[in-house]
Write an enzyme that holds these catalytic residues in place. Structure first.
Site, PDB file in Angstrom:
ATOM      1  N   HIS A 111       0.870  -1.185   0.000  1.00 17.74           N
ATOM      2  CA  HIS A 111       0.000   0.000   0.000  1.00 17.74           C
ATOM      3  C   HIS A 111       0.903   1.230   0.000  1.00 17.74           C
ATOM      4  O   HIS A 111       1.695   1.429   0.921  1.00 17.74           O
ATOM      5  CB  HIS A 111      -0.918   0.014   1.215  1.00 17.74           C
ATOM      6  CG  HIS A 111      -1.859   1.190   1.217  1.00 17.74           C
ATOM      7  ND1 HIS A 111      -3.089   1.160   0.594  1.00 17.74           N
ATOM      8  CD2 HIS A 111      -1.735   2.429   1.752  1.00 17.74           C
ATOM      9  CE1 HIS A 111      -3.688   2.335   0.749  1.00 17.74           C
ATOM     10  NE2 HIS A 111      -2.890   3.113   1.437  1.00 17.74           N
ATOM     11  N   CYS A 112       0.779   2.045  -1.028  1.00 17.47           N
ATOM     12  CA  CYS A 112       1.650   3.209  -1.191  1.00 17.47           C
ATOM     13  C   CYS A 112       0.944   4.462  -0.684  1.00 17.47           C
ATOM     14  O   CYS A 112      -0.086   4.866  -1.246  1.00 17.47           O
ATOM     15  CB  CYS A 112       2.026   3.382  -2.667  1.00 17.47           C
ATOM     16  SG  CYS A 112       3.131   4.779  -2.959  1.00 17.47           S
ATOM     17  N   PRO A 113       1.459   5.092   0.368  1.00 10.30           N
ATOM     18  CA  PRO A 113       0.810   6.307   0.874  1.00 10.30           C
ATOM     19  C   PRO A 113       0.971   7.510  -0.051  1.00 10.30           C
ATOM     20  O   PRO A 113       0.200   8.459   0.034  1.00 10.30           O
ATOM     21  CB  PRO A 113       1.517   6.535   2.216  1.00 10.30           C
ATOM     22  CG  PRO A 113       2.856   5.897   2.059  1.00 10.30           C
ATOM     23  CD  PRO A 113       2.638   4.719   1.163  1.00 10.30           C
TER      24      PRO A 113
ATOM     25  N   GLY B 235      -1.795   7.057  -2.410  1.00 16.46           N
ATOM     26  CA  GLY B 235      -3.046   6.840  -1.688  1.00 16.46           C
ATOM     27  C   GLY B 235      -3.815   5.637  -2.168  1.00 16.46           C
ATOM     28  O   GLY B 235      -5.048   5.615  -2.132  1.00 16.46           O
ATOM     29  N   ASN B 236      -3.103   4.611  -2.630  1.00 15.03           N
ATOM     30  CA  ASN B 236      -3.761   3.441  -3.190  1.00 15.03           C
ATOM     31  C   ASN B 236      -2.838   2.240  -3.043  1.00 15.03           C
ATOM     32  O   ASN B 236      -1.622   2.380  -2.850  1.00 15.03           O
ATOM     33  CB  ASN B 236      -4.084   3.669  -4.673  1.00 15.03           C
ATOM     34  CG  ASN B 236      -5.048   2.645  -5.228  1.00 15.03           C
ATOM     35  OD1 ASN B 236      -5.651   1.874  -4.484  1.00 15.03           O
ATOM     36  ND2 ASN B 236      -5.200   2.637  -6.542  1.00 15.03           N
TER      37      ASN B 236
END
Length: 270
Positions: free
Chosen positions: A102-104, A107-108
């Site tokens: 999950h890549c902050p 945001g996805n």
């Protein structure tokens, strides 16, 4: 990204166009291409669904009877079957097929549906930050106030002390001239520092992603398979990931195979 684009255009292009109109037009085209690639790949990675596992009814006789639920587990968060290639993301609150992480920053999640877009975004961002760093340096050299230093106080010194004194004099001269920088020059300094910092981080992340793809794994599958049998490492994993369904060998003459068939034919005739 918008600040880097707008700030770079405002700070760099007056200097570039002062050199030559053709030179400035060329860099506008390069900037437009890099901006379109970066923003489009970012949008695809951020706003596209990362990958939804197949929706299978838990306990349905036709599904269980055919063995379609083999190696499946039950997701207690989604209350439905979870395929062995899926992982549940607590941030997105759903299971993601071939989830990498999950890549902050986007945001996805990064999964089967947007993994290629995410890697394309990293590639275009690395190219863009490299270009910004080079152009900020080029423009900064034109707008930087003149500076000078004196080695009068370094007489009689030698070795390490002389080197430290020279470095100190140069640093003091640069800082003194930096105080006289215009707003354009300060923006160029910020663009250089931020682009180099991003370039280092994005390059490490891109190398990590490409190494996992080469190994035929994702970040999560690599963590879960520690100590298990390793996947086959092959460049074909990279070819398949980027959408090339057929090997280049199919379009090239394969002399080894042809020769082998010829030898078999001769043996058959004999």
């Amino acid at each position: 990204m918008l600040f880097v684009l707008c700030g770079g255009v405002w700070a760099v292009y007056p200097v570039v166009f002062s050199i030559s109109f053709l030179w400035g037009t060329l860099h506008i085209i390069i900037t437009a291409i890099l901006a379109i690639l970066t923003f489009s790949s970012f949008s695809l990675a951020a706003f596209r669904c990362a990958g939804t596992p197949p929706n299978i009814l838990w306990g349905s006789y036709p599904t269980v009877g055919k063995g379609d639920l083999e190696n499946y587990s039950f997701c207690h968060y989604c209350s439905k079957p979870k395929s062995p290639r899926a992982h549940h993301c607590r941030s997105c609150r759903k299971c993601i097929l071939d989830m990498d992480h999950h890549c902050p920053f986007i945001g996805n999640c990064v999964g089967a549906a947007n993994h290629r877009s995410f890697v394309a975004f990293l590639m275009s961002a690395v190219l863009s930050t490299t270009y910004v760093a080079v152009m900020a340096t080029h423009a900064g050299l034109h707008v930087w106030p003149p500076w000078s230093f004196s080695l009068e106080s370094s007489k009689g010194l030698s070795g390490t002390y002389l080197g430290l004194r020279i470095v100190g004099e140069i640093s003091a001269a640069l800082l003194t001239s930096a105080l006289r920088l215009s707003a354009r020059g300060l923006v160029l300094v910020y663009l250089f520092i931020s682009s180099v910092s991003l370039l280092i981080g994005l390059s490490v992340l891109l190398w990590q992603q490409l190494s996992y793809i080469y190994q035929g794994q994702t970040y999560l599958s690599q963590l879960s398979s520690q100590g298990d049998k390793e996947e086959k490492k092959d460049c074909q994993n990279l070819v398949r990931f980027f959408g090339f369904q057929y090997s280049l060998a199919r379009f090239l003459p394969i002399f080894g195979v042809t020769r082998k068939k010829h030898v078999k034919l001769n043996n058959h005739v004999l």
